[in-house]
Design an enzyme around this catalytic site. Structure first.
Site, mmCIF file in Angstrom:
data_model
loop_
_atom_site.group_PDB
_atom_site.id
_atom_site.type_symbol
_atom_site.label_atom_id
_atom_site.label_comp_id
_atom_site.label_asym_id
_atom_site.label_seq_id
_atom_site.Cartn_x
_atom_site.Cartn_y
_atom_site.Cartn_z
ATOM 1 N N ASP A 140 0.854 -1.189 0.000
ATOM 2 C CA ASP A 140 0.000 0.000 0.000
ATOM 3 C C ASP A 140 0.888 1.236 0.000
ATOM 4 O O ASP A 140 1.580 1.505 0.989
ATOM 5 C CB ASP A 140 -0.909 0.028 1.235
ATOM 6 C CG ASP A 140 -1.986 -1.053 1.198
ATOM 7 O OD1 ASP A 140 -1.744 -2.115 0.596
ATOM 8 O OD2 ASP A 140 -3.057 -0.832 1.777
ATOM 9 N N LYS A 205 -6.868 3.270 -3.597
ATOM 10 C CA LYS A 205 -7.352 3.212 -2.215
ATOM 11 C C LYS A 205 -7.617 4.632 -1.738
ATOM 12 O O LYS A 205 -6.876 5.554 -2.093
ATOM 13 C CB LYS A 205 -6.273 2.514 -1.378
ATOM 14 C CG LYS A 205 -6.493 2.514 0.111
ATOM 15 C CD LYS A 205 -5.416 1.650 0.801
ATOM 16 C CE LYS A 205 -5.397 1.894 2.302
ATOM 17 N NZ LYS A 205 -4.328 1.160 2.994
ATOM 18 N N LYS A 241 -10.112 -0.051 -2.860
ATOM 19 C CA LYS A 241 -10.088 -0.296 -1.415
ATOM 20 C C LYS A 241 -10.398 0.983 -0.665
ATOM 21 O O LYS A 241 -9.561 1.882 -0.600
ATOM 22 C CB LYS A 241 -8.716 -0.829 -0.993
ATOM 23 C CG LYS A 241 -8.544 -0.969 0.523
ATOM 24 C CD LYS A 241 -7.198 -1.563 0.891
ATOM 25 C CE LYS A 241 -6.960 -1.508 2.394
ATOM 26 N NZ LYS A 241 -5.630 -1.994 2.786
#
Lengths: 309, 275
Positions: A140, A205, A241
């Site tokens: 991430d 995300k 996400k």
């Protein structure tokens, strides 16, 4: 002035977001009534989409071990799926690997000087490589918001590409940190900026979860729309996400409605949609147990989530 | 002058709420004239109230007994200042008795521990003593008659011991509970310690009985309701205290530390001592 224009050009290219329209639309999601078997389906699906997260200064190998056990077996009740992944800091990846390697639960690691991203690129890339070497299946990363807002779009995109290369086979999740991008237009533009260099199956995300404003139905919708438009234009399936601020099962179901109605069943699985959360899992379990037993459960009926250690 | 009709609201988590269902039932005065619409709460409202009670419970239990006493006394003061208004919807006698009962339990707040706790003689070299702890969240089903005094008589022992409360008011006469909520809001009682909801008992009885987070129930119930409560409570091993519908709420027998004991858990400590 020239730099401002490059952001402006991108905005023109990807098209604006109708803010009032988006908010009107997502407010409808919260009025849906989902009961019985659809609710059970949604709750189980949401459990399987959780990236069970602990990102605190006080994380220890022991705490990560508990988190992994919880990820592998969220509850005693039968037919409750495992979560999608555990999400930890890079230094904790090797500890998580001891528990979940070889299981369906994946290891995600935040990297690139999370949550600010304010470190030299060289350091950030080294962090990514180390995390992948230690066993991370997913990385991430945070984008360089300062550069984005200054209009240094090539810089932002080049950095994403560099991290992508450092990831090797690991899946990349690009955190836009929506609260720092300020407008829906910027969120849409940043989504495209990232998606244009991502491989199919990589994620965009919403947030780090470390700022005051986190994932909302609104910015989730803007990003889902961007993913759909990108898919229709290129055929590349980018995953999504939302993270931070999703604490209740009810919220999770509302986010799933948005996915179903924007992208369809193709995205209703944990390869295409995830929840970055720590407290959410216990609320999902609580609702599932309530459905199973008919009695509303007390919090002590569940092992503590990572926010409770 | 145009008459402004009031919208009565439930008092949950320190805020005035309508039922999540949006349902209401009309309330009439003795001669059948419309007074106002009372919220008809649902089991979902019960669950929300339990969440509010859970949030407030820990802080309330941590207050010193002396501070709890002060706050309960303050509650009596606040009712005193609205006594006329409350008497208009109940009776002067009921309001006087309610104020007395509040003061009574305010007195017990820093004294019941001396009565219910103990130092126990043991044969080993231990200092052995028992203290009480609140059970947690108490569900309360108020009587139909004495809508203020009956309700407060069930609430007071529970909160005196440091519990938080979710109480369902009288169905026939809910207005005193609405007023009580307004009085609680300006007393020093932290929001969420007492949560008052209105509506049909049949809609919520099973949720009160089976909700695992509710640790005890004090209910005025006939035989059928009592059985339903006890059976529902069995799974979560919940304490159930039943009062018959014919209870005389004015009686002095309600002023006793033993009704506080009903909502405490005894903790016994074996503390090693030298030789």
């Amino acid at each position: 002035m020239i730099r401002r224009n490059s952001l402006q050009r991108l905005l023109d290219e990807v098209g604006p977001v109708d803010q009032a329209g988006i908010e009107e639309r997502v407010s409808k999601y919260t009025t849906r009534s989902i009961k019985k078997s659809s609710k059970l389906f949604g709750l189980r699906l949401a459990v399987s989409m959780v990236d069970l997260t602990t990102l605190e200064g006080k994380d220890t190998p022991g705490k990560v071990a508990s988190l992994c056990r919880k990820a592998l077996r969220p509850h005693n009740a039968p037919d409750i799926p495992q979560v999608a992944a555990v999400c930890v800091y890079p230094s904790m990846v090797k500890h998580a690997a001891k528990h979940v390697k070889g299981t369906p639960v994946r290891i995600a690691s935040v990297a690139t000087a999370f949550p600010s991203g304010q470190a030299p690129l060289k350091t950030r890339l080294a962090e990514v490589r180390q995390a992948v070497a230690d066993g991370a299946d997913e990385i991430d990363m945070v984008i360089n918001r300062g550069a984005f807002l200054m209009g240094e779009l090539n810089l932002v995109q080049d950095e994403i590409s560099a991290v992508l290369e450092a990831c090797g086979d690991a899946t990349l999740k690009v955190i836009l940190e929506t609260s720092e991008l300020e407008t829906y237009d910027h969120i849409r533009a940043a989504s495209f900026l990232a998606m244009r260099v991502l491989r199919p199956g990589d994620f965009i995300k919403t947030s780090t979860g470390k700022t005051s404003a986190n994932a909302t139905l609104g910015n989730n919708q803007v990003m889902l729309d961007a993913i759909r438009d990108h898919f229709l234009a290129t055929g590349n399936e980018i995953a999504m996400k939302p993270a931070g601020g999703i604490r209740t099962a009810k919220q999770a179901l509302q986010f799933l409605i948005a996915v179903k109605e924007t992208l369809g069943d193709g995205w209703l699985n944990n390869r295409r949609y995830r929840f970055g959360a720590s407290a959410l899992l216990n609320d999902l379990l609580r609702q599932l147990e309530t459905q199973r037993t008919g009695a509303y459960q007390a919090p002590w009926a569940f092992s503590e989530d990572s926010s409770g250690y | 002058m145009l008459k402004i009709t009031k919208t009565p609201k439930c008092y949950v988590g320190g805020a005035f709420i309508r039922s999540e269902s949006g349902r209401v039932a009309p309330l009439t005065d003795n001669s059948g004239n419309f007074l106002c619409n009372i919220p008809l709460c649902t089991r979902k409202d019960v669950r929300n109230a339990v969440e509010a009670a859970a949030k407030a419970g820990a802080g309330w239990a941590k207050r010193t007994p002396y501070n709890r006493a002060q706050i309960l006394y303050r509650l009596a003061e606040m009712l005193e200042s609205r006594a006329t208004e409350m008497a208009a919807v109940t009776s002067t006698r009921e309001v006087r008795s309610t104020i007395d009962r509040m003061v009574h339990y305010a007195g017990w707040a820093d004294k019941y521990e001396q009565v219910l706790g103990s130092v126990n003689p043991v044969a080993t070299s231990h200092f052995n003593f028992t203290v009480t702890e609140p059970v947690g969240i108490v569900g309360i089903l108020a009587p139909e008659d004495a809508p203020l005094l009956g309700l407060i008589t069930l609430i007071l022992p529970a909160i005196t011991a440091g519990n938080s409360v979710v109480a369902l008011a009288s169905r026939e006469c809910p207005y005193p509970a609405i007023l009580l909520g307004e009085i609680l809001a300006v007393s020093d009682l932290p929001g969420g310690v007492v949560n008052l909801i209105t509506g049909d008992r049949a809609d919520m009885l099973a949720t009160f009985a089976t909700h695992e987070h509710i640790r005890a129930i004090a209910a005025v119930a006939d035989k059928a309701d009592a059985t339903a409560l006890q059976q529902g409570a069995a799974d979560s091993v919940k304490r159930v205290v039943i009062h018959p519908p014919a209870t005389d709420w004015f009686s002095g027998k309600h002023e006793t530390p033993y009704s506080i004991r009903d909502f405490t858990e005894a903790k016994t400590i074996w503390h090693p001592i030298g030789a």
